[in-house]
Design a protein around this motif. Sequence first.
Motif, PDB file in Angstrom:
ATOM      1  N   ILE A  28      41.368  64.737  55.666  1.00 54.55           N
ATOM      2  CA  ILE A  28      41.621  65.348  56.972  1.00 54.55           C
ATOM      3  C   ILE A  28      40.701  64.756  58.039  1.00 54.55           C
ATOM      4  CG2 ILE A  28      41.483  67.497  58.274  1.00 54.55           C
ATOM      5  CD1 ILE A  28      43.939  67.275  56.517  1.00 54.55           C
ATOM      6  N   ALA A  29      39.444  64.510  57.665  1.00 55.87           N
ATOM      7  CA  ALA A  29      38.518  63.906  58.621  1.00 55.87           C
ATOM      8  C   ALA A  29      39.003  62.529  59.051  1.00 55.87           C
ATOM      9  CB  ALA A  29      37.124  63.809  58.011  1.00 55.87           C
ATOM     10  N   TYR A  30      39.454  61.724  58.076  1.00 57.68           N
ATOM     11  CA  TYR A  30      39.977  60.398  58.422  1.00 57.68           C
ATOM     12  C   TYR A  30      41.245  60.515  59.265  1.00 57.68           C
ATOM     13  CZ  TYR A  30      36.784  57.803  55.370  1.00 57.68           C
ATOM     14  OH  TYR A  30      35.674  57.235  54.806  1.00 57.68           O
ATOM     15  N   LEU A  31      42.092  61.467  58.910  1.00 53.23           N
ATOM     16  CA  LEU A  31      43.326  61.669  59.676  1.00 53.23           C
ATOM     17  C   LEU A  31      43.011  61.966  61.141  1.00 53.23           C
ATOM     18  CD1 LEU A  31      46.448  62.054  59.694  1.00 53.23           C
ATOM     19  CD2 LEU A  31      46.018  64.480  59.229  1.00 53.23           C
ATOM     20  N   MET A  32      42.006  62.822  61.361  1.00 54.61           N
ATOM     21  CA  MET A  32      41.657  63.217  62.725  1.00 54.61           C
ATOM     22  C   MET A  32      40.888  62.129  63.478  1.00 54.61           C
ATOM     23  SD  MET A  32      40.778  67.261  62.089  1.00 54.61           S
ATOM     24  CE  MET A  32      40.806  67.727  63.813  1.00 54.61           C
ATOM     25  N   LYS A  33      40.419  61.104  62.746  1.00 53.15           N
ATOM     26  CA  LYS A  33      39.791  59.952  63.397  1.00 53.15           C
ATOM     27  C   LYS A  33      40.797  58.849  63.704  1.00 53.15           C
ATOM     28  CE  LYS A  33      35.293  60.455  61.082  1.00 53.15           C
ATOM     29  NZ  LYS A  33      34.373  59.862  60.068  1.00 53.15           N
ATOM     30  N   SER A  34      42.009  58.993  63.217  1.00 50.04           N
ATOM     31  CA  SER A  34      42.994  57.915  63.341  1.00 50.04           C
ATOM     32  C   SER A  34      43.520  57.781  64.762  1.00 50.04           C
ATOM     33  CB  SER A  34      44.165  58.171  62.383  1.00 50.04           C
ATOM     34  OG  SER A  34      44.929  59.291  62.818  1.00 50.04           O
ATOM     35  N   ASN A  35      44.023  56.589  65.071  1.00 50.90           N
ATOM     36  CA  ASN A  35      44.631  56.354  66.383  1.00 50.90           C
ATOM     37  C   ASN A  35      45.849  57.239  66.594  1.00 50.90           C
ATOM     38  OD1 ASN A  35      42.753  54.349  66.945  1.00 50.90           O
ATOM     39  ND2 ASN A  35      44.028  52.725  66.099  1.00 50.90           N
ATOM     40  N   TRP A  36      46.564  57.511  65.499  1.00 52.47           N
ATOM     41  CA  TRP A  36      47.744  58.369  65.615  1.00 52.47           C
ATOM     42  C   TRP A  36      47.345  59.761  66.100  1.00 52.47           C
ATOM     43  CZ3 TRP A  36      48.543  62.982  63.021  1.00 52.47           C
ATOM     44  CH2 TRP A  36      49.781  63.587  63.250  1.00 52.47           C
ATOM     45  N   PHE A  37      46.302  60.327  65.488  1.00 53.04           N
ATOM     46  CA  PHE A  37      45.873  61.679  65.851  1.00 53.04           C
ATOM     47  C   PHE A  37      45.349  61.707  67.284  1.00 53.04           C
ATOM     48  CE2 PHE A  37      43.090  65.390  65.891  1.00 53.04           C
ATOM     49  CZ  PHE A  37      43.870  66.345  65.243  1.00 53.04           C
ATOM     50  N   THR A  38      44.598  60.672  67.659  1.00 51.59           N
ATOM     51  CA  THR A  38      44.097  60.600  69.036  1.00 51.59           C
ATOM     52  C   THR A  38      45.249  60.585  70.022  1.00 51.59           C
ATOM     53  OG1 THR A  38      42.120  59.392  68.325  1.00 51.59           O
ATOM     54  CG2 THR A  38      42.721  59.243  70.656  1.00 51.59           C
ATOM     55  N   GLY A  39      46.297  59.827  69.691  1.00 53.12           N
ATOM     56  CA  GLY A  39      47.476  59.792  70.560  1.00 53.12           C
ATOM     57  C   GLY A  39      48.120  61.157  70.712  1.00 53.12           C
ATOM     58  N   GLU A  40      48.182  61.895  69.618  1.00 52.23           N
ATOM     59  CA  GLU A  40      48.759  63.242  69.683  1.00 52.23           C
ATOM     60  C   GLU A  40      47.888  64.164  70.539  1.00 52.23           C
ATOM     61  OE1 GLU A  40      51.736  64.300  68.370  1.00 52.23           O
ATOM     62  OE2 GLU A  40      51.997  62.136  68.088  1.00 52.23           O
ATOM     63  N   LEU A  41      46.582  64.032  70.441  1.00 49.38           N
ATOM     64  CA  LEU A  41      45.684  64.847  71.267  1.00 49.38           C
ATOM     65  C   LEU A  41      45.882  64.553  72.750  1.00 49.38           C
ATOM     66  CD1 LEU A  41      42.197  64.952  69.494  1.00 49.38           C
ATOM     67  CD2 LEU A  41      43.855  66.790  69.736  1.00 49.38           C
ATOM     68  N   ILE A  42      46.033  63.260  73.077  1.00 51.68           N
ATOM     69  CA  ILE A  42      46.232  62.890  74.475  1.00 51.68           C
ATOM     70  C   ILE A  42      47.506  63.521  75.022  1.00 51.68           C
ATOM     71  CG2 ILE A  42      46.767  60.947  76.003  1.00 51.68           C
ATOM     72  CD1 ILE A  42      44.827  59.271  74.341  1.00 51.68           C
ATOM     73  N   LYS A  43      48.555  63.524  74.215  1.00 53.26           N
ATOM     74  CA  LYS A  43      49.813  64.147  74.656  1.00 53.26           C
ATOM     75  C   LYS A  43      49.603  65.625  74.955  1.00 53.26           C
ATOM     76  CE  LYS A  43      52.744  61.135  71.814  1.00 53.26           C
ATOM     77  NZ  LYS A  43      53.656  61.112  70.639  1.00 53.26           N
TER      78      LYS A  43
END
Length: 324
Positions: A28-43
């Motif tokens: 989960i920590a790696y998932l939340m560090k991923s570019n994909w997760f960051t993109g979802e946060l920006i949205k």
Amino acid sequence: MGVAGEDGLVTYHYEVMRPRDWVDSRFIAYLMKSNWFTGELIKRERGIGAGGKGNVRTTEVPFSVLKTIDSYIPETDEQRAIADYLDQETTQIDVLVATQEELIRLLRERQAAIADAEFQRTEGKRTMTVRQTLVPLARRSVPGTGVVTAYRDGVVTLRTNRRADGYTMSAAEAGYQGVIPGDIVFHALDGFAGAVGIADSEGQCSPVYHVCSPRYDDDAEYLSLLIRYMGTSGFLSSQAPSTRQRSVDFRNWGTFARVPLVLPTVEHQKSFVEEYRQQTTQIDTLIAKAEEHIALAKERRSALITAAVTGQFDVRAAKKGARV
């Protein structure tokens, strides 16, 4: 974002979460560090309208928003395999980054040692004051020309050469003075931190600056390097009253003019400047290459994490391939 290694306290800026029993916390920590997760946060940041800047660092994203992000979570065994793989691969990358950062530290120490050897030596030098060495110019400014800024890294250039936004501008430009290439420009409030150097551009600067030239034959670049060294080494901090935290006020020319300068012969000044340019250029080139290696390594690290947690490749197959 990371997995806590021990008990402790955090401020209210953090969201503290605990994964369910079937979820590997490292995954989960790696998932939340991923570019994909960051993109979802920006949205979602744009959606909640907190500044609308599209930058997750400018907004506190509550858990109520985090939990709206849908993601495929593989079986527990696969989560562990992904986390194990990323632990191994990212550790190797982190070692490479740390090695390059240590190289940069040593190079900067070498750069500082060159200045130490020159400016701490007093044998064969004469003591002068700023008033005896520099002439304040006070040129008339040309309305509409660019604003020149002395930065703490010793560069004096037009603001537009670095960035155009983020500055407080005076509508009337009252008291502004002209600057031309070759002038010694000293920031009267930030000079203690290294904001002094030779202008590389024509423009104008605010009255908080002293714009000067050598009174006699002294080398302008040597004088600017010396004054900058006196600032970064802490000497200037002892020469004028403080007006704000970690600042020294030299806006009064009389105060600045009393600062002592220890100068070698003009011939030595010129030879040192030439040698200093050559050595620092070589060091700056090596630092730039090391910084490039760091940027590429961090980019690879981020891409690897994103690819692994989003299932773009099979980590088990990648491990087998590495052993062959």
